[in-house]
Design an enzyme around this catalytic site. Structure first.
Site, PDB file in Angstrom:
ATOM      1  N   ASP A  15       0.706  -1.602   0.455  1.00 40.43           N
ATOM      2  CA  ASP A  15      -0.135   0.187  -0.164  1.00 40.43           C
ATOM      3  C   ASP A  15       1.071   1.646   0.138  1.00 40.43           C
ATOM      4  O   ASP A  15       2.180   1.205   0.032  1.00 40.43           O
ATOM      5  CB  ASP A  15      -0.815  -0.157   1.665  1.00 40.43           C
ATOM      6  CG  ASP A  15      -1.313   1.247   1.638  1.00 40.43           C
ATOM      7  OD1 ASP A  15      -2.657   1.485   0.465  1.00 40.43           O
ATOM      8  OD2 ASP A  15      -1.801   1.292   2.308  1.00 40.43           O
ATOM      9  N   ASP A  17      -0.356   5.283   0.739  1.00 40.95           N
ATOM     10  CA  ASP A  17      -0.322   6.340   1.575  1.00 40.95           C
ATOM     11  C   ASP A  17      -1.044   5.963   3.595  1.00 40.95           C
ATOM     12  O   ASP A  17      -1.190   5.073   3.404  1.00 40.95           O
ATOM     13  CB  ASP A  17      -2.124   6.468   1.528  1.00 40.95           C
ATOM     14  CG  ASP A  17      -1.822   7.985   0.216  1.00 40.95           C
ATOM     15  OD1 ASP A  17      -0.923   8.796   0.230  1.00 40.95           O
ATOM     16  OD2 ASP A  17      -2.968   8.093  -0.491  1.00 40.95           O
TER      17      ASP A  17
END
Length: 334
Positions: A15, A17
């Site tokens: 991932d 953010d």
């Protein structure tokens, strides 16, 4: 010598953010971990629910953070959303885009025709985050959905981690359209399995590890895709939310940050906690220090192992000794 966690998998699905960076700022160990993965011959993919930027723009940002990547290693929920629509409507169909120009481009690359007005009678609506959206755009999407257009949301992230704090994410904006239409969208990004499966397939991975900071997207998405996951506590998830996580949102590993990938797997595995003993007593979860390590996350992993084996929901956590009391206080579980 024990191998490190990243060596136990043939690739890493990161991932972004809250995991690799927060807003415009890199998070600790990101460059070191990605470099180590490449040195060990492990494939890397950056799988983001952010639908506002093109893969090339994401790669440019990552390169500014010394991650040395290219668009082919980036998977966005905009790509997944466009692909999901393309599977369900005829080639060349008009699709109303509620989102950024990057999402417009992905719709076009998927063989569909992007439009911005409900008057053009689109057969689909795809919604992704854009920080410039306003009432006129939401009105057009609402009219199209009410007229029967198939609605796809790139993701349902309620908040977006930034260097200033948590800001509204695409899920918060999807909620506005849901309230106006009474409709429910198909979801392309995490926690749906589609995007993670696409990313793994692009690298030919048989045993990928999902690495993320959110239980309701990264970890639940890994569960939906049948993949192991590492939760890092650098973004949205907290010790309390991890402990109370439902079965579909329970990671195999938990670490403070990405440095967990450079340590032996047992150091981060829920089942591998040492130095602590946790027991379930009705609705209470009792933590006791057994000597040796007083590491806080080892205490959290011990609590999770005991509670997840027998209970669900939010337990009442109590300390059996002073060391446990101090650990619970630092974990904000007291």
């Amino acid at each position: 010598m024990n191998s490190v966690l990243l060596e136990d998998y043939d690739g890493l699905l990161f991932d972004l953010d809250g995991t690799v960076y927060r807003g415009e700022q890199p998070l600790p160990w990101a460059a070191e971990v990605v470099r180590a993965a490449r040195e060990h011959g492990r494939a890397v993919r950056f799988v983001t629910n952010n639908a506002s930027r093109r893969p090339a723009d994401v790669a440019d940002h990552l390169n500014e953070l010394d991650l040395n990547t290219g668009p082919d290693e980036v998977s966005t929920s905009a790509q997944a959303g466009a692909a999901l629509l393309a599977e369900r409507v005829p080639a060349g169909s008009k699709v109303l885009v509620l989102g950024s120009e990057g999402l417009v481009e992905e719709v076009r690359l998927a063989g569909l025709t992007p439009v911005r007005s409900a008057d053009e009678e689109p057969v689909g609506v795809v919604q992704g985050l854009s920080k410039t959206l306003g009432w006129p755009e939401f009105a057009e999407a609402t009219l199209a959905i009410q007229a029967g257009a198939l609605w796809v949301a790139c993701n349902l992230d309620l908040v977006l981690p930034t260097e200033r704090g948590m800001l509204p994410g695409n899920g918060a904006l999807v909620a506005a359209v849901r309230a106006a239409t009474g409709a429910e969208p198909l979801v392309a990004g995490k926690p749906a399995a589609t995007q993670l499966n696409q990313a793994a397939a692009s690298a030919g991975l048989a045993k990928p590890l999902v690495v993320g900071d959110r239980l309701d997207t990264d970890i639940e998405g890994a569960d939906a895709a049948g993949m192991d996951s590492l939760l890092v506590l650098t973004g949205v998830a907290t010790p309390a939310s991890v402990l109370a996580a439902p079965a579909r949102q329970r990671p195999r590993y938990v670490s403070a940050g990405l440095e967990g990938l450079l340590a032996p797997a047992a150091d981060s595995e829920i089942a591998g906690a040492t130095g602590w003993k946790s027991t379930v007593d009705g609705s209470r979860l009792v933590l006791a220090h057994e000597g040796g390590s007083e590491e806080d996350l080892s205490a959290l992993r011990s609590l999770c192992a005991a509670w997840w084996a027998t209970g669900t929901g939010v337990p009442k956590v109590v300390a059996a000794d002073h060391a446990a009391e101090a650990a619970l206080r630092r974990l904000a579980l007291d």
